[in-house]
Structures are given as structure tokens and as C-alpha cells.
Motif scaffolding. Sequence first.
Motif, PDB file in Angstrom:
ATOM      1  N   THR A  22      37.553   7.017   8.545  1.00 51.79           N
ATOM      2  CA  THR A  22      36.175   7.368   8.166  1.00 51.79           C
ATOM      3  C   THR A  22      35.769   6.663   6.882  1.00 51.79           C
ATOM      4  OG1 THR A  22      36.398   9.532   9.235  1.00 51.79           O
ATOM      5  CG2 THR A  22      34.613   9.279   7.643  1.00 51.79           C
ATOM      6  N   ARG A  25      35.105   2.952   7.503  1.00 52.93           N
ATOM      7  CA  ARG A  25      33.838   2.641   8.187  1.00 52.93           C
ATOM      8  C   ARG A  25      32.639   2.876   7.275  1.00 52.93           C
ATOM      9  NH1 ARG A  25      32.143   1.910  13.345  1.00 52.93           N
ATOM     10  NH2 ARG A  25      34.146   2.488  14.266  1.00 52.93           N
ATOM     11  N   TYR A  26      32.657   3.979   6.539  1.00 52.49           N
ATOM     12  CA  TYR A  26      31.531   4.335   5.662  1.00 52.49           C
ATOM     13  C   TYR A  26      31.987   4.128   4.221  1.00 52.49           C
ATOM     14  CZ  TYR A  26      30.270   6.367  10.121  1.00 52.49           C
ATOM     15  OH  TYR A  26      30.018   6.536  11.462  1.00 52.49           O
ATOM     16  N   GLU A  64      36.137  11.478  15.919  1.00 55.19           N
ATOM     17  CA  GLU A  64      35.453  10.445  15.136  1.00 55.19           C
ATOM     18  C   GLU A  64      34.007  10.823  14.877  1.00 55.19           C
ATOM     19  OE1 GLU A  64      33.838   5.823  15.526  1.00 55.19           O
ATOM     20  OE2 GLU A  64      34.996   6.737  17.164  1.00 55.19           O
ATOM     21  N   ALA A  68      32.636  11.846  11.150  1.00 56.80           N
ATOM     22  CA  ALA A  68      31.642  10.938  10.569  1.00 56.80           C
ATOM     23  C   ALA A  68      30.422  11.715  10.094  1.00 56.80           C
ATOM     24  CB  ALA A  68      31.229   9.888  11.593  1.00 56.80           C
ATOM     25  N   GLN A  72      29.530  12.666   5.821  1.00 53.71           N
ATOM     26  CA  GLN A  72      28.265  12.231   5.230  1.00 53.71           C
ATOM     27  C   GLN A  72      27.351  13.415   4.921  1.00 53.71           C
ATOM     28  OE1 GLN A  72      26.771   8.312   7.070  1.00 53.71           O
ATOM     29  NE2 GLN A  72      28.269   9.035   8.584  1.00 53.71           N
ATOM     30  N   SER A 141      26.889   2.659   8.632  1.00 54.14           N
ATOM     31  CA  SER A 141      28.032   1.943   8.073  1.00 54.14           C
ATOM     32  C   SER A 141      27.666   0.524   7.652  1.00 54.14           C
ATOM     33  CB  SER A 141      29.187   1.907   9.090  1.00 54.14           C
ATOM     34  OG  SER A 141      28.826   1.148  10.239  1.00 54.14           O
TER      35      SER A 141
END
Length: 265
Positions: A22, A25-26, A64, A68, A72, A141
Motif C-alpha cells: 500500500t 503504491r500510494y 488490496e 487502499a 487514505q 497513486s
Amino acid sequence: MFSWLRSLRAPPRIPDAAWRATLARYRFLGERPVADVERLRQLAAEFLRDKRFHGAHGFVITDEVALAVAAQAVLPVLHLKGGLNWYDDFVGIVVHPSEAVALRKTTDATGVVHEYEEVVAGEAMDRGPVMLSWQDVLASSVTRAEGYNVVIHEFAHKIDLRGGGEFDGCPPLPPGFRGTSSSRDARAAWFAVLQPAFDTFREQNILAERFGGEPPWLDDYGAQSTGEFFAVACEAYFVNRARLEADFPALVSLFDEFFTSTDKA
């Protein structure tokens, strides 16, 4: 989908591999101070324990997807006094594979009701669920430069709504905010900064649209109202603070004072 979290009062740490994926990706999450990243991890685990995810149109909620969104969603309340209590008015999160069509209804000045359809990447309802497009969640992302983040946008709306159930761009403010002595004065102090920033942004969009001026880098959806501007500005504040501060330093200072209330408690 992290089903083992649901029955636990104090959820264990999110598995290392899932958390690392995670953060990779971010990247705006992983680039925060170490203590922030660890608190994000804990808050995300609590969020996953307390919320219920639902996939629309056959969309499958995987680990996932859930992580995600959770990682956030908790970013705005990372240092906000009350933490996840800001999100305690709802349980459900509905994830669509891509943008969804929402039916809108408005009444004009003459009393005529107009119905129309709007394509949306997300939606937050007062005391209701949050809807998100997975396509747009994934896009966050790679849209950091534009300050775009649909999860933060919708959860900023949730924070805004706690101020009275309206998307007006002013969340409930703590006692003594900016040295004020009443909630009325606190709201006035908030809008003394937010309103001129919104007016400037709206004017920039009008000039770009009507006269071919340079369009702002922020999402022009924020020009619709102070409520939408607050949510759009929050996106940028959490994923591209430096660029937002270059254009709206007073607004960033205002957000600093609000979103770091835990640090000052």
C-alpha cells in the motif's frame, strides 16, 4: 477481506506485506514521518474493523481494495482530535469498479424542479455511506501532482458534514479556534480565509473557461461551491501540500491549525 478484524476490539497490526504494498503504491503515505506512518497503520486497522465494504455491480472487495481505501481515508484524521470518531456516523463503503451515474434533483428560482444525471467518482452522504470508484482510487497513486485524491475528497466531505449536515466548507471547529471565544466567531475566522481563496479559484476558472486564461491546476469541480472547494483543497493539502501552499498560503495555515489539533491539545 481482513474478516479477522471484525470481531476484535483491538485489531492487530496489518500484515507487513500488505502494508508495504500500500505504501509503495500510494507514496504520499509512506513519505510521511515514521511516527505518522505507524499511526496511519493503526488507524487503518481500526477503520477496517469498524467499517463494512460492499462491491457494486459485481465488484469484488479484496484486501488490496479495502486497505487502499482505509489507509487514505484515515489520513485527514491522523492528527485531528477525536480521530476516527469523525467517521462514526456511518458504517458502509460502497465501491464501484469505475465512475457511477447519480440522479440529481434541483429546484430553480421559479420553483421548477429539474432532474439530471451526473457521472461521479465518489459521493458522501450525511449519516450515510461513502461511495467510491475503484478506478479513481487507483488513479490517486499517479495524480499527486494534480492534487487529486477521491478518497480524501469524500472523507473531507464527511468531516465537513459534522458541522451541521451541510456541505458548506466549514467543519466543526474546536473551542478557541484562532483565538476566538465563540463558535460563531470561529466560523467567521474560518470563512475569512476560505471564502477569498474560493473566490480567487472560481475567478481563475471563469477566466480560463470564458477568456482562454490559464486554468488552475486544482480540480475545477472545486469552483462549484465552498463545500466542494474545501474538499478539493483538502485533497491537495494531504498529497501535494507544497504546491497548494504556493498558491494559497493562508489556506494551508488555516488547515494546519485545524488538522493538527491533536498535536496542540
